[in-house]
Structures are given as C-alpha cells and as structure tokens.
Motif scaffolding. Structure first.
Motif, PDB file in Angstrom:
ATOM      1  N   TRP A 105     -87.442  -9.183  15.221  1.00  5.91           N
ATOM      2  CA  TRP A 105     -88.219 -10.301  15.204  1.00  5.91           C
ATOM      3  C   TRP A 105     -90.121  -9.963  15.032  1.00  5.91           C
ATOM      4  O   TRP A 105     -90.434  -9.181  15.962  1.00  5.91           O
ATOM      5  N   VAL A 109     -92.466 -10.065  21.055  1.00  6.47           N
ATOM      6  CA  VAL A 109     -92.222 -10.581  21.967  1.00  6.47           C
ATOM      7  C   VAL A 109     -91.062  -9.626  22.536  1.00  6.47           C
ATOM      8  O   VAL A 109     -90.276  -8.633  21.726  1.00  6.47           O
ATOM      9  N   ARG A 268     -84.496 -16.315  16.739  1.00  8.10           N
ATOM     10  CA  ARG A 268     -85.303 -15.376  15.951  1.00  8.10           C
ATOM     11  C   ARG A 268     -86.412 -16.889  15.047  1.00  8.10           C
ATOM     12  O   ARG A 268     -88.089 -16.445  15.096  1.00  8.10           O
ATOM     13  N   THR A 271     -89.026 -16.893  17.142  1.00 10.13           N
ATOM     14  CA  THR A 271     -89.766 -16.685  17.099  1.00 10.13           C
ATOM     15  C   THR A 271     -91.373 -16.563  15.896  1.00 10.13           C
ATOM     16  O   THR A 271     -92.700 -16.669  16.075  1.00 10.13           O
TER      17      THR A 271
END
Ligand code: C2E
Ligand code: MG
Ligand code: MG
Ligand code: MG
Length: 280
Positions: A105, A109, A268, A271
């Motif tokens: 990712w 994060v 994902r 993100t």
C-alpha cells in the motif's frame, strides 16, 4: 434457538446447552480445516484522523467463510480457536497476511492486527512477527498490534516480556476495547502502549449526553496525553458521535460513519485515492 433465528447450525428440539456444545464441536472441527481450505481472509476497516479525516491506516479483521455455514463472526469463532488451541496457527497466518497485504500500500499507512492473550503467552510469537516483517518488507513502524486488558489477567510476567520483545522490534501496541475489561492501570507503566482504543460503548453513551461517559472519555484522553499515547474512538456511527469524540479530543476515529471493513482490494484503492488527494 433454531437456525432461522440466527446463528445455530442445529435444530430447536434439542436442549439448549446440548445444541450449543454440539455446534461448537462442529465449528471446531471445521475450523481445523479452515486454513488449509483457504476459508479465512482479512477485511480492513479505515482508521482516520478525527479532525481532518485523513486516512491513518486500517484495522485487519479476520473473516471465516465456510462453504456450508456461510460467513461466521469472529466473535463466535475466535473463542473456539482459543479453546481448541488453534489460535497460535491462525494468529500467525493473520500477522503474515496483514503484513504481506499492507506492504504494497502506498503512503506508509498503518495496519493494526488483533492478538489474543493466548498468543502473547507464547515467546514463539515474537519470531512470527519478526519473520512476517522481514518476509513482507513492511516497516515495523507501520505495524500495530491490538491487545485487550485481559492479557494482564493471568499471573506471571510472560506476556509483559513478549510485549517488550515486540516493542523492541519497533512495532506499536494499542490497548483495545479500553474500559470494558478488568482495569488495573499498573500495566500501563510496565508496557509502553502507543494508543488506547476507547470502546464503542463509551462513545455511544457519551453522545447521548450522559455526563459520566463524557467525563470518563475526557479522563482517558488526558491520561493518554500525559503518558504520550494517542486515543482512537471505536465504533463511531453517527455525526453526533463524531462531534462528541472530536470535542473530547480523541485523535483518531474508526467506525461505520467513515467506513465499514473493506475487502483488501478496496482498502488498497482507498489508499491510492488518498495518496492522489494528498499529492494534488
Ligand atoms: P475489535 O478488535 O474491537 O474490532 C472492532 C469491531 O467492531 C469489528 O467487529 C468491527 O467490524 C466492529 N465495528 C467497527 N466499527 C463499528 C461501528 O461503527 N459500529 C459497530 N456496531 N461495530 C463496528 P468484528 O470484525 O466482528 O470483530 C469482532 C472482534 O473479533 C474484534 O473486536 C476482535 O476482538 C476480534 N477479532 C477480529 N479479528 C481478529 C483476529 O485476527 N485475531 C483475534 N485474536 N481477534 C480478532
Ligand atoms: Mg481491535
Ligand atoms: Mg476494539
Ligand atoms: Mg471492540
């Protein structure tokens, strides 16, 4: 309780206790094969900054979809896994999978993984975490383990030592469901938690205006501040709840108001969208 009324695998004519024991036995047998049959997977729920709404990370939540019984709640199968001594193996799979999935990712994060007390009474767990990090390439600063107060219930310092070894890897620790368990605050001085997750029950009650719940959250936030920990409000569902925990100074929030647990591909994608917004 019959199957139609929710949850039961068996029929209502049997005495309740027998039905529950039988259901547990069947689920335990099925759970023994769940890993190799690839019936387990992780959903990811966003955790966001309480003020800006910025995405901070995700909590990995274990899911079990059995081909015949359907989706079974972790509230039901985690205790069975613990009692059947399957939690070490399942928990190791969760840590490895969460690290591997989060490693790609963008934007650094965080990913939070729930850990059962049983796993922390086994020194092998530290190796599991270290290997999951090195195999995935995930930076330890991006991993956080969530434990509940119940880990400190058992005699002895085994768990405290394992938690110390995990901290030494650079991994963060958060105290989950805070305020619902047995709270001797002594452990807060023996283990360096990075955050406290305030249980949804306090968030809900505070938003109805109950002075006691408001005072408790305020006190927890103040304690966390002075111990250099952050706070996350769990289970924020409404705008009223959001406003209340913002006012009380909670740093992060998690809950249906911002997002339900998502399949890994959607986490994902979120993100990536978030990265683009920040870059723009
Ligand atoms: P938890 O760690 O406190 O996780 C938060 C739970 O609250 C999740 O339930 C999540 O879906 C739910 N939740 C989040 N936001 C809201 C909201 O706004 N309203 C409501 N009503 N609920 C919300 P879930 O996924 O059913 O997990 C339940 C519990 O199962 C977790 O509570 C955790 O204790 C345990 N669990 C889940 N995954 C794992 C795991 O991989 N390992 C272990 N040991 N336990 C796990
Ligand atoms: Mg949790
Ligand atoms: Mg929680
Ligand atoms: Mg909870």
């Amino acid at each position: 309780r019959s199957k139609d009324q929710g949850g039961g695998v068996f029929h209502a004519y049997e005495p309740q206790l027998h039905v529950e024991a039988e259901e547990r036995r069947v689920l335990e047998m099925a759970l023994r094969k769940a890993l190799e049959n690839q019936e387990l997977y992780l959903d990811y729920q966003p955790v966001v900054d309480a003020r800006s709404g910025t995405l901070r990370g995700f909590e990995a939540l274990l899911r079990w979809r059995h081909p015949a019984f359907g989706l079974i709640s972790p509230v039901k199968f985690i205790p069975i896994a613990e009692e059947a001594r399957l939690i070490a193996e399942i928990g190791a799979w969760v840590v490895r999978t969460a690290c591997a999935e989060a490693a790609s990712w963008p934007g650094g994060v965080h990913v939070a993984v729930n850990v059962s007390p049983e796993q922390l009474h086994n020194p092998q767990f530290v190796t599991v975490v270290a290997e999951a990090l090195s195999d995935s390439g995930l930076s330890p600063q991006r991993l956080e383990l969530e434990v509940t107060e119940s880990v400190f219930l058992r005699e002895g310092t085994g768990a405290v030592r394992v938690l110390g070894d995990i901290l030494a890897l650079g991994v963060g620790l958060s105290l989950d469901d805070f305020g619902t368990g047995y709270s001797s605050l002594g452990y807060l001085s023996s283990t360096r938690f990075s955050s406290i997750k305030i249980d949804r029950s306090f968030v809900q009650t505070a938003a109805t205006g109950r002075a006691e719940a408001i005072a408790i959250i305020r006190a927890v936030v103040a304690m966390a501040d002075s111990l250099n920990m952050t706070t996350t409000a769990e289970g924020v569902e409404t705008e009223a709840e959001l406003r209340m925990v913002q006012e009380l100074g909670c740093r992060s929030i998690q809950g249906y108001y911002f997002g339900r647990p998502l399949p890994v591909e959607e986490a994902r994608a979120l993100t990536q969208r978030h990265q683009q917004t920040r870059a723009a």
